[in-house]
Enzyme design. Sequence first.
Site, mmCIF file in Angstrom:
data_model
loop_
_atom_site.group_PDB
_atom_site.id
_atom_site.type_symbol
_atom_site.label_atom_id
_atom_site.label_comp_id
_atom_site.label_asym_id
_atom_site.label_seq_id
_atom_site.Cartn_x
_atom_site.Cartn_y
_atom_site.Cartn_z
ATOM 1 N N ASP A 41 -35.697 -36.566 -4.568
ATOM 2 C CA ASP A 41 -35.756 -37.988 -4.279
ATOM 3 C C ASP A 41 -34.725 -38.746 -5.127
ATOM 4 O O ASP A 41 -33.976 -39.588 -4.620
ATOM 5 C CB ASP A 41 -37.171 -38.481 -4.576
ATOM 6 C CG ASP A 41 -37.302 -39.959 -4.375
ATOM 7 O OD1 ASP A 41 -36.833 -40.431 -3.330
ATOM 8 O OD2 ASP A 41 -37.854 -40.634 -5.272
ATOM 9 N N ALA A 42 -34.673 -38.403 -6.420
ATOM 10 C CA ALA A 42 -33.724 -39.077 -7.310
ATOM 11 C C ALA A 42 -32.287 -38.764 -6.888
ATOM 12 O O ALA A 42 -31.412 -39.633 -6.891
ATOM 13 C CB ALA A 42 -33.957 -38.635 -8.751
ATOM 14 N N ASP A 44 -31.225 -38.021 -3.860
ATOM 15 C CA ASP A 44 -30.916 -38.775 -2.635
ATOM 16 C C ASP A 44 -30.613 -40.232 -2.955
ATOM 17 O O ASP A 44 -29.705 -40.836 -2.387
ATOM 18 C CB ASP A 44 -32.103 -38.728 -1.660
ATOM 19 C CG ASP A 44 -32.268 -37.343 -1.065
ATOM 20 O OD1 ASP A 44 -31.331 -36.527 -1.229
ATOM 21 O OD2 ASP A 44 -33.329 -37.081 -0.470
ATOM 22 N N GLU A 116 -15.802 -18.447 -28.464
ATOM 23 C CA GLU A 116 -15.680 -19.876 -28.788
ATOM 24 C C GLU A 116 -16.754 -20.685 -28.073
ATOM 25 O O GLU A 116 -17.365 -20.193 -27.122
ATOM 26 C CB GLU A 116 -14.278 -20.367 -28.405
ATOM 27 C CG GLU A 116 -13.870 -20.001 -27.009
ATOM 28 C CD GLU A 116 -12.351 -20.108 -26.799
ATOM 29 O OE1 GLU A 116 -11.939 -21.038 -26.109
ATOM 30 O OE2 GLU A 116 -11.598 -19.270 -27.316
ATOM 31 N N LYS A 118 -18.568 -23.270 -25.557
ATOM 32 C CA LYS A 118 -18.268 -23.871 -24.257
ATOM 33 C C LYS A 118 -18.579 -25.355 -24.398
ATOM 34 O O LYS A 118 -19.741 -25.760 -24.501
ATOM 35 C CB LYS A 118 -19.118 -23.243 -23.160
ATOM 36 C CG LYS A 118 -18.756 -23.759 -21.787
ATOM 37 C CD LYS A 118 -19.377 -22.906 -20.703
ATOM 38 C CE LYS A 118 -18.827 -23.243 -19.335
ATOM 39 N NZ LYS A 118 -19.148 -24.591 -18.876
ATOM 40 N N LYS A 299 -13.698 -14.417 -24.258
ATOM 41 C CA LYS A 299 -12.458 -14.102 -23.537
ATOM 42 C C LYS A 299 -11.851 -12.826 -24.106
ATOM 43 O O LYS A 299 -11.955 -12.588 -25.315
ATOM 44 C CB LYS A 299 -11.424 -15.228 -23.740
ATOM 45 C CG LYS A 299 -11.888 -16.596 -23.288
ATOM 46 C CD LYS A 299 -10.904 -17.690 -23.678
ATOM 47 C CE LYS A 299 -11.445 -19.053 -23.228
ATOM 48 N NZ LYS A 299 -10.679 -20.193 -23.740
ATOM 49 N N CYS A 439 -55.773 -49.596 -42.671
ATOM 50 C CA CYS A 439 -56.070 -49.666 -41.237
ATOM 51 C C CYS A 439 -56.577 -48.321 -40.758
ATOM 52 O O CYS A 439 -57.524 -48.227 -40.008
ATOM 53 C CB CYS A 439 -54.835 -50.074 -40.454
ATOM 54 S SG CYS A 439 -54.961 -49.746 -38.702
#
Length: 699
Positions: A41-42, A44, A116, A118, A299, A439
Site C-alpha cells: 500500500d505504501a 503504491d 572493503e 560496501k 574483490k 513521583c
Amino acid sequence: MTEAPPIDAIADETAYAEAVQLAADAAAAYYGDGTSSLDDDAYDRLVRGIAAYEKAHPDHVLEASPTGKVAGVVGDVPHTVPMLSLDNVFGPEELAGWTASLERRLGRPVTAWSVEPKLDGLAIAARYRDGRLVQLVTRGDGSAGEDVSHAIGTIVGLPGRLADPVTVELRGEVMMTARQFEEACAKRQAHDGTTFANPRSAAAGTLRAQDRPYVCELTFFGYGALPLPDDTSDLATRLREWPHSRVMDWVAGQGVQTTAGTAVAGIVATSVEQVQQRVEEIAAARPELPFGIDGIVIKADDAADQAQAGFGSRAPRWAIAYKLPAVQKITKLLGVEWNTGRTGVIAPRAVLEPVELDGSVVTYATLHNPSDIKRRGLMLGDSVVVYKAGDVIPRVESPVVHLRTGDEQPIVFPEVCPTCGGEIDASQERWRCVRGRTCRAIASIRYAVGRDQLDVEGLADNRIQQMLDAGLIADFGDLFFLTREQLLGLERMGEVSTGNLLTAIDRARTRPLSRVFCALGVRGTGRSMSRRIARHFGSMEAIRAADAEEFQKVDGIGPEKAPVIVAELAELSDLVDKLVRAGVNMVEPGVAAVAGDEGGTTTAAPGGDEPGALPLTGMTVVVTGAMSGQLAALSRNQMNELVEQAGGRASSSVSAKTSLVVAGENAGSKRAKAESLGVRIVSPEEFAEMVAQLLPGRR
Ligand code: IVH
C-alpha cells in the site's frame, strides 16, 4: 461528509528524487531478498505521488522512476565502461562457495583478496581532465547516467583538483555522513517543515537538486579508478596493471577520500579465513561508524585475476557483495506512550507496527524527548524510519512525508505527569515530573529492594504502598529505620511476617557496595555499570568525592555520562547520608578504595591471590541460555557478578570483541553469533571449572 484529504504532493525536485530513490530501494530489496522496506500500500502511494509529480514536470522524469516514463533528457551521458552491479552472498558458507567457484574458474588460487566496506550511497563517476574535476555522472542504468556536475564543490572528499594533472575517471559512492544527514534534515526542516527519510535517499535528492535555496553537504568515498579506454599513457597502463589495493593507494595519494583511515579501511587478505575475519570486523564496527554501510565488498585484488575472471552481464565475476542485515526499515507509528521513569523523567515511547529488523521483531522504539518529536515533525499514523544498530534500543528517526495519506493525527503531549497527575517541568529537553523521584517512589523502592540490588525478600508492591500511605517511608533509606511496633501496626502484618521482614532488611545492610550503589538508581548506571563503579572506587566515600573527570576513568563512562552521574549523586545526597546513618555497608569487598593521591585501585583477588592472577582478567564474557550444574541457581546478574569478581567484564551482546561465551541450554542467537565470529564457547560446567576458586565450596 468531508472528502478524504489528498495525498501529500511531492513539493520539489529534491523531494521527487528522494521519493524515486525510496521506491527504487524498496523494489530492489523486494526483488533482491524479499525484505521490502515498504508494504504494498505504501509503495503504491509513493508511486502515485511520483506519477503526479511527473505529470506536472514531464521534462524532469528520472531514469530510475518506477513509473517507467523516462523522458529523453536525463541519463544521457554514456559511461566509457559500464557501471555494473554486484552479486550478493548472505553468510560465511555462501562466501566460501563463491571464493571456491572463482578459484575453480581461474584454475588456481586467487592471488589476494581486497576486503572493503560496501558504502550505502549512490554510485558516481567523477571525471578529471588534466587534474581538474570536469564532470559528475550518476550510474543511471549502468550504460548511461545523468550529469550532476552542478554538485561539484559540495562533496567532501572529492577535490576540484587532483595532486597530479592527470586525466582519469574515479568511481565511488556519494553519501551523507550522520552529521551531514542531521544538518540536512535541520535545513530542510527550517525550509519547509519536513525531514529526509534516510541518509541514502537524502543523498540522492541532494545530488540532483539544482535550485534549492539551501545547500547540503555530501561525502564521497572512492572505490576505483579507470583510465579512458584509448589512453596509452604510463599512468593508464599502470592503473590497468596494478592490483586494486595499489590503485586505491594512488587514489588516496591524489587527495581523494577513500575508506583508508576509517575503522573499516579496505585491506588485502591472502586466505579466505582472513577475508571472513575482516568481514566480521567490519560488521562489528558498523554500529559505531559515522556513515552507512550495507555490506562488505570482496574483490580479487590482482589485475590479472580480474581480467581472467571477466564480467557477467550484470556484475563482475571477480567481486561479490556480502550483505549485512538491514538496520533500518520503514513502518507505521501507531501510537505514543508516555511513561514516568524512576528518576521522574517523562519519556515518550513509540508503538510501532511490528517490523523485523536486524534479526528481531521491533514493536517499540524510543522517541527521545518531546522537542525531538516536534523537531522531526512526527504524526500518529506516519510511516517512519526505524533504526537499530547492534543491541541498542531501536529508535524512530523520521517520518516519510511522501507516504502521508492525510489521515495522520497530531501526537498528543501530556499536560500532567502520566503517573501521579502532578505538574510537569518542561523547561528542559527532557520533561520531568516536578516531584522527581518521589513521583515514582514505589517504583524506585521496588527497584532498590529487587533481587539484583538489596534483595529484600518479601517486600511486595502492596506492602511498599501500604508503608508509603502510612507515612512510614518516603524512600528506601527509611526502610532501615522501621521498628517492630511500626510494622505491627500495619494491617495484615503479624509477628512472623514482621520478624521475617526485619531480618531481610537487616541482611540488606550487608550487601556489597556495587548493589547498594545500584539500588540508588542513578541515571545511566545499571547493574554492570554499578559494579564497575564500585570496583573502581572501592567505597561510597570515594564515589561521592569523585568529580566528572575521575568518573571518566571508569570503563564505559564518557564525557556525557560523567557529569550526569555527579549531578545525580548530589541530588541523592540526603538519601546516601540516610543509608550511612542506617549502617548500610558502603565498601566493595576485596577492593581498596581509590586513594586521593595515588589515584589507582587495587583489585585484590579473593583468597589473597595476586591482582591479575584472576582467571578472567582482560576477558569480555557473555552469558546466555539456562545455567546448569553448580551455576544452576545463579541469576543472570549473579553470573555477571561472578564474571567480574573473576576479573572479567560482563557484557550482554556478542561481538568481535567478546572473548568467551558461556552458553547453557536453549542459548539462541547469541550462541549462533559467537559461532559465526569464532568466539570461544563453553558450557556452564566448563565455566564453573574456570572460576572454581571463586565458587562457594571451592576445591
Ligand atoms: S565496486 C564493478 N566497491 O555497490 C564493481 N562498489 O551493488 C562494482 N558500492 O554500484 C563496484 N561500496 O555503488 C564497489 N567498495 C565498493 C562499494 C561499491 C559500495 C556500490 C556501488 C555499486 C553497488 C553494487
